[in-house]
Scaffold this motif. Structure first.
Motif, mmCIF file in Angstrom:
data_model
loop_
_atom_site.group_PDB
_atom_site.id
_atom_site.type_symbol
_atom_site.label_atom_id
_atom_site.label_comp_id
_atom_site.label_asym_id
_atom_site.label_seq_id
_atom_site.Cartn_x
_atom_site.Cartn_y
_atom_site.Cartn_z
ATOM 1 N N LEU A 12 13.681 -9.169 7.113
ATOM 2 C CA LEU A 12 14.434 -8.088 6.497
ATOM 3 C C LEU A 12 13.587 -6.829 6.551
ATOM 4 O O LEU A 12 12.449 -6.814 6.070
ATOM 5 N N LEU A 13 14.137 -5.797 7.154
ATOM 6 C CA LEU A 13 13.426 -4.522 7.238
ATOM 7 C C LEU A 13 14.276 -3.460 6.554
ATOM 8 O O LEU A 13 15.440 -3.260 6.916
ATOM 9 N N LEU A 14 13.668 -2.806 5.582
ATOM 10 C CA LEU A 14 14.355 -1.720 4.895
ATOM 11 C C LEU A 14 13.563 -0.440 5.111
ATOM 12 O O LEU A 14 12.436 -0.307 4.641
ATOM 13 N N ALA A 15 14.139 0.479 5.880
ATOM 14 C CA ALA A 15 13.479 1.757 6.151
ATOM 15 C C ALA A 15 14.178 2.824 5.319
ATOM 16 O O ALA A 15 15.313 3.217 5.608
ATOM 17 N N GLU A 16 13.481 3.248 4.269
ATOM 18 C CA GLU A 16 14.093 4.217 3.349
ATOM 19 C C GLU A 16 14.209 5.589 4.010
ATOM 20 O O GLU A 16 13.656 5.829 5.091
ATOM 21 N N ALA A 36 9.519 5.923 8.916
ATOM 22 C CA ALA A 36 9.445 5.509 10.320
ATOM 23 C C ALA A 36 8.546 4.294 10.458
ATOM 24 O O ALA A 36 7.497 4.214 9.816
ATOM 25 N N VAL A 37 8.956 3.363 11.304
ATOM 26 C CA VAL A 37 8.148 2.155 11.491
ATOM 27 C C VAL A 37 8.480 1.509 12.837
ATOM 28 O O VAL A 37 9.588 1.663 13.354
ATOM 29 N N ASP A 91 0.858 -1.177 0.000
ATOM 30 C CA ASP A 91 0.000 0.000 0.000
ATOM 31 C C ASP A 91 0.899 1.232 0.000
ATOM 32 O O ASP A 91 1.796 1.315 0.848
ATOM 33 N N ASN A 92 0.709 2.154 -0.931
ATOM 34 C CA ASN A 92 1.521 3.385 -0.951
ATOM 35 C C ASN A 92 3.011 3.090 -1.053
ATOM 36 O O ASN A 92 3.823 3.839 -0.537
ATOM 37 N N GLY A 93 3.323 1.940 -1.634
ATOM 38 C CA GLY A 93 4.738 1.579 -1.695
ATOM 39 C C GLY A 93 5.240 0.880 -0.458
ATOM 40 O O GLY A 93 6.351 0.368 -0.434
ATOM 41 N N VAL A 94 4.413 0.830 0.598
ATOM 42 C CA VAL A 94 4.794 0.096 1.805
ATOM 43 C C VAL A 94 4.571 -1.386 1.536
ATOM 44 O O VAL A 94 3.528 -1.772 1.008
ATOM 45 N N ALA A 95 5.542 -2.214 1.881
ATOM 46 C CA ALA A 95 5.333 -3.650 1.744
ATOM 47 C C ALA A 95 5.554 -4.312 3.089
ATOM 48 O O ALA A 95 6.577 -4.091 3.736
ATOM 49 N N LEU A 102 9.307 -9.614 5.119
ATOM 50 C CA LEU A 102 9.923 -8.498 4.414
ATOM 51 C C LEU A 102 9.109 -7.232 4.682
ATOM 52 O O LEU A 102 7.895 -7.202 4.471
ATOM 53 N N ILE A 103 9.789 -6.213 5.181
ATOM 54 C CA ILE A 103 9.119 -4.937 5.418
ATOM 55 C C ILE A 103 9.919 -3.864 4.691
ATOM 56 O O ILE A 103 11.111 -3.691 4.950
ATOM 57 N N VAL A 104 9.247 -3.192 3.779
ATOM 58 C CA VAL A 104 9.902 -2.090 3.073
ATOM 59 C C VAL A 104 9.065 -0.833 3.302
ATOM 60 O O VAL A 104 7.860 -0.829 3.023
ATOM 61 N N VAL A 105 9.690 0.190 3.846
ATOM 62 C CA VAL A 105 8.964 1.445 4.077
ATOM 63 C C VAL A 105 9.614 2.515 3.199
ATOM 64 O O VAL A 105 10.790 2.840 3.380
ATOM 65 N N PRO A 106 8.840 3.018 2.227
ATOM 66 C CA PRO A 106 9.448 3.973 1.294
ATOM 67 C C PRO A 106 9.730 5.328 1.929
ATOM 68 O O PRO A 106 9.259 5.641 3.026
ATOM 69 N N ARG A 107 10.458 6.108 1.188
ATOM 70 C CA ARG A 107 10.898 7.431 1.587
ATOM 71 C C ARG A 107 9.786 8.264 2.223
ATOM 72 O O ARG A 107 8.688 8.377 1.695
ATOM 73 N N ASP A 108 10.103 8.842 3.374
ATOM 74 C CA ASP A 108 9.225 9.798 4.070
ATOM 75 C C ASP A 108 7.856 9.264 4.482
ATOM 76 O O ASP A 108 6.952 10.038 4.813
#
Lengths: 435, 264
Positions: free
Chosen positions: A188-192, A196-197, A110-114, A157-163
C-alpha cells in the motif's frame, strides 16, 4: 464433464484453509475487511477460459496443483539475497514467502515518512490508510484479490506526507523460497498532496519448483503527488504469479510506471489506473518470455474526469512456444473532455510457435478527446536488419541487436540506473542467439 | 579526382535486376577507379536507388543478369556484411532509427566488427571514445549524439551526418551516397559535403546518387552519369550536371534514342 463449480469451490476452500489462524487485528475495520474477503471467496469462482477477461489465459494448471500458506518461515542471511539488492535503493522492505523479514529490511519512520510493515504503521497512520487499504482493489469481484485480502497481515506500507520528496527509491523485495507455497504479497502506497516517491516492486525466487504468488498493490496519489512505480516480475520458471494493482490519481497527480515480466510459468498482471482532472500517467510494460511461458497483462486506464493524460506503450517479445496476452482498455467517461490518451501495443514474435493475443480497447463516452491506439505484431523488419548488415554486422548479430533494442526501449524508461543496467543485461542475455 | 593509371575498384557490366517480378535494371554498365567521384543522376524511378541497394546486397532485389566485380572479387556472391567488411559502404537515403541502442555502443560494435574482419585491432571503449570524437569534429557533431539512441529523434540533417560519421569510421574503399542531400538545409548540406570531401582520397572512390545538381556544387564529381529506365544513357564531366539543372532530363532521353536509331 465434471462440474467446474465443484472443483473451484474445493480448490478455494483448500486455499482458504490456513486463514483462520491469522491473529485478529486491533483494528476492527481490518478484521471486517478480512471477513468480507473470506465471504467473497466463498461466493466467487476461479475464472476459466469461458470468462471474457480470461479467454486467452488458461489457468487450469494452477487449479490442478495444491498450494498451502507458508507454515514455517525460512531464515535468510544478507548473503543469500544481496544479489537482488539495487544499489540506489537503500530503503528496503523484504518479505520471504510473503512474511515480513525485519532483520533484512531497513524500515524508516522519519519526518512523517513511513516505509514499514503494515502493523508498524497502524499507530501513526491507521486513519490515513483506512480509506485505501482493500478499497482501491475491487476484491469483491476478483477472487484472487479477495484471497489476498482474506490473508492480509504483513504488507509493505509506504506513506509519504504532504510536500515531502523521498530522495531514495524504496525497494519492496518479495522472495519465494519454498515449493508448493502460496504467498500473498501486499503493498500500500499513499502519496499525500505534493509528495514524490519512487518505488520498486520486485518478485524474485531462490528456488525453481512450483509455487504461487498472489499479490495485491494499492497506490493512492493525492493532489499533485508524483509516483514512479517500477515493477519487476522475475519469478522462478515454474511459478504462478497473479497480481492485481489499483492506482488512484487525484487532481494533477502524476504516475509513471514501468513493469517488466520475465519469469513465471504463468503470470497475469491486472493494472487499473483511475485518473482525476489534469492527472497524468505513463504506463509502460515489457513481457519477455520463451519456452512454454504465458504472460498476460490486462490494463484499464480510466479517464473519469476531464483534462487527464495517459500514455501507454506495451511490448511483448515472445520466443519458443510461449504465449503473451495484452488487453489494454482505455475508458473515457462521459464528461471527461479534453482527454489525451495514447496507447500502443507492439509485439515481436521470435519463432513460428510463439503466440500473442493483443486487444486494445477504446471506450469513449466524451466527444472532445484525443485518443490514439495501435497494435503491431510481427517479426523483425528486414530493412532494419539490412541496415545493420550493411554496417558489417552478421545477420544473427543484427537480429540480436534489434531484438534487444525492441525490449531496451521500455527498460530505458526506468529512472534507476543500476536497475536499468541489470535489466538491460537480462534482456541482452535472453535475446541473444548464438550464431 | 582522376589519377593516371589508378586501379579499377568497381566494374559493373550489363547488370539486370528485378524487384517483385518487375525489371528495374536493364543492362547497367559502370566503371569506377580509385580516387574518382562519380555522380549518378536521373529522374525518379530510373533505378538509381535500386542500383545502390544492389551494390550493398539488399535481398529484396534479384539480380537476373550481368556482373559486378569489386577489387577483383565477385561482389554479388557476398552477403551484405561481407561487402561492408570488404570496403563497400552505403549511406542510406532513410537511415533507420534504433530506439534502445545507444549511438556510441552501435558505432563501436560496427567499427570493431569491421576492424576484426580486416585483421586490425579492436578499440576498447575509452580508445574508441577518443577516436569517434575526433571523427565527429569533421561533421561538426556535438558529443551528445553519442549518448542518444541510434538516429532516434534525429533531424534529417543529423541522420545524414550520422551516416557520414559511419563512413568516416568504417573507412570504405567504395562509398555510395544515396540521396544524401535530400532533406538537408543549406548549412547541413555544406557540413555533410565538407565531411565527404575530407574523406575522399586517392585510394577510395565515391558514388553520389542524386536527383538534384545542388549537392554537386559542394562535392565536385569527376564523372556525371544519367540513368534512365534502368541503364546509364549518358556520361559526361561535371558540366553535364549544370546542363541537366538548366535543361532537365528529357533531352538526354531524346538524344539517346536518336543516337540509338542512327547506329541501328
Amino acid at each position: 464433464m465434471s462440474a467446474p463449480g465443484t472443483i473451484n469451490a474445493g480448490y478455494l476452500e483448500n486455499l482458504l484453509a490456513g486463514q483462520p489462524h491469522l491473529p485478529a487485528s486491533p483494528l476492527a475495520w481490518l478484521n471486517a475487511l478480512r471477513a468480507e474477503a473470506v465471504d467473497r471467496v466463498g461466493v466467487l469462482t476461479v475464472p476459466t477460459l469461458r470468462d471474457e477477461e480470461w479467454r486467452f489465459t488458461d489457468i487450469s494448471q494452477l487449479t490442478k496443483m495444491s498450494f498451502h500458506p507458508v507454515r514455517t518461515t525460512i531464515s535468510l542471511q544478507v548473503a543469500d539475497i544481496e544479489r537482488f539488492y539495487i544499489e540506489e535503493a537503500t530503503t528496503r522492505l523484504v518479505f520471504i514467502d510473503g512474511v515480513y523479514a525485519p532483520q533484512l529490511s531497513s524500515a524508516i519512520t522519519d519526518n512523517g515518512v513511513a516505509v514499514v510493515n503494515l502493523e508498524a504503521g497502524f499507530a501513526a497512520h491507521a486513519a490515513a490508510i483506512e480509506p485505501y487499504l482493500g478499497r482501491l482493489t475491487e476484491f469483491r469481484d476478483n477472487v484472487f484479490a479477495a484471497l489476498n485480502t482474506a490473508f492480509l497481515l504483513d504488507a509493505a506500507l509506504i506513506v509519504v506526507p504532504r510536500d515531502i520528496s523521498v530522495a531514495v527509491p524504496v525497494h519492496m523485495l518479495f522472495i519465494a523460497t519454498q515449493k508448493d507455497v502460496v504467498s500473498y504479497p501486499r503493498c500500500l502506497l499513499l502519496a499525500e498532496s505534493g509528495s514524490a516517491v519512487t518505488v520498486i516492486e520486485d518478485y524474485v525466487s531462490l528456488q525453481e519448483d512450483a509455487y504461487f504468488t498472489n499479490a495485491v498493490t494499492e497506490i493512492a496519489l493525492v493532489d499533485n503527488a508524483r509516483v514512479n512505480h517500477i515493477r519487476v516480475q522475475r519469478e522462478g520458471a515454474k511459478a504462478f504469479h497473479i497480481a492485481n494493482c489499483a492506482v488512484s490519481l487525484a487532481r494533477a497527480s502524476n504516475y509513471q510506471s514501468v513493469s517488466v515480466a520475465f519469469g513465471a510459468r504463468i503470470s497475469r498482471y491486472n493494472l487499473n489506473v483511475q485518473l482525476a482532472e489534469e492527472a497524468e500517467c505513463a504506463v509502460d510494460g515489457l513481457a519477455l518470455i520463451s519456452g512454454r511461458q504465458l504472460a498476460d497483462t490486462h490494463t484499464c486506464i480510466d479517464h473519469a474526469k476531464p483534462h487527464a493524460v495517459s500514455h501507454q506503450m506495451h511490448k511483448c517479445i515472445v520466443g519458443g512456444s510461449a504465449h503473451a496476452v495484452f488487453n489494454g482498455k482505455i475508458m473515457v467517461r462521459q464528461g471527461a473532455q479534453r482527454t489525451d490518451s495514447r496507447q500502443s501495443s507492439r509485439n515481436l514474435l521470435l519463432t513460428n510457435k510463439a503466440h500473442v493475443d493483443t486487444k486494445p480497447q477504446l471506450e469513449i463516452f466524451a466527444d472532445d478527446v484525443k485518443c490514439t491506439h495501435g497494435a503491431t505484431i510481427g517479426q523483425l523488419d528486414n530493412e532494419e536488419v539490412f541496415y545493420l548488415q550493411s554496417r558489417g554486422l552478421s545477420e544473427t548479430a543484427a537480429r540480436n541487436m534489434l531484438t534487444y533494442a525492441f525490449g531496451a526501449e521500455i527498460i530505458e524508461r526506468i529512472p534507476i540506473s543500476s536497475l536499468k543496467c541489470q535489466l538491460e543485461q537480462t534482456v541482452l542475455e535472453q535475446t541473444t542467439i548464438q550464431p | 579526382m582522376i589519377y593516371k593509371d589508378s586501379k579499377i575498384l568497381l566494374e559493373v557490366r550489363g547488370l539486370c535486376a528485378n524487384v517483385s517480378g518487375t525489371e528495374i535494371l536493364k543492362g547497367l554498365d559502370l566503371t569506377v577507379r580509385s580516387g574518382e567521384i562519380h555522380a549518378i543522376m536521373g529522374p525518379n524511378g530510373s533505378g538509381k536507388s535500386t542500383f545502390s541497394k544492389i551494390l550493398a546486397g539488399h535481398s529484396a532485389y534479384e539480380v537476373t543478369g550481368g556482373t559486378v566485380m569489386f577489387e577483383g572479387q565477385n561482389l554479388l556472391e557476398l552477403a551484405p556484411e561481407e561487402r561492408a567488411r570488404a570496403g563497400v559502404f552505403l549511406a542510406f537515403q532513410y537511415p533507420i532509427e534504433i530506439p534502445g541502442v545507444g549511438n556510441s555502443q552501435f558505432l563501436r560494435l560496427t567499427y570493431n566488427t569491421v576492424q576484426t574482419h580486416r585483421g586490425k585491432e579492436e578499440l576498447d571503449p575509452l580508445e574508441f571514445d577518443d577516436y569517434v570524437r575526433e571523427k565527429m569534429k569533421l561533421l561538426e557533431m556535438s558529443p551528445d549524439f553519442l549518448e542518444r539512441s541510434v538516429n532516434e529523434g534525429f533531424s534529417g540533417g543529423e541522420k545524414k551526418r550520422n551516416e557520414i560519421l559511419q563512413m568516416a569510421m568504417l573507412d570504405p574503399r567504395l562509398a555510395i551516397l544515396d540521396e544524401t542531400d535530400s532533406g538537408l538545409d543549406i548549412d547541413a548540406l555544406r557540413i555533410v559535403a565538407n565531411g565527404v570531401n575530407q574523406l575522399a582520397n586517392k585510394d577510395n572512390a565515391i558514388v553520389l546518387v542524386t536527383h538534384y545538381q545542388r549537392l554537386l556544387n559542394y562535392i565536385v564529381p569527376d564523372y556525371v552519369h544519367v540513368m534512365e529506365a534502368g541503364r546509364i544513357i549518358k556520361t559526361g564531366g561535371k558540366e553535364l550536371a549544370f546542363e541537366l539543372e538548366s535543361r532537365g532530363y528529357d533531352w538526354v532521353g531524346v538524344e539517346h534514342k536518336a543516337t540509338a536509331r542512327a547506329t541501328a
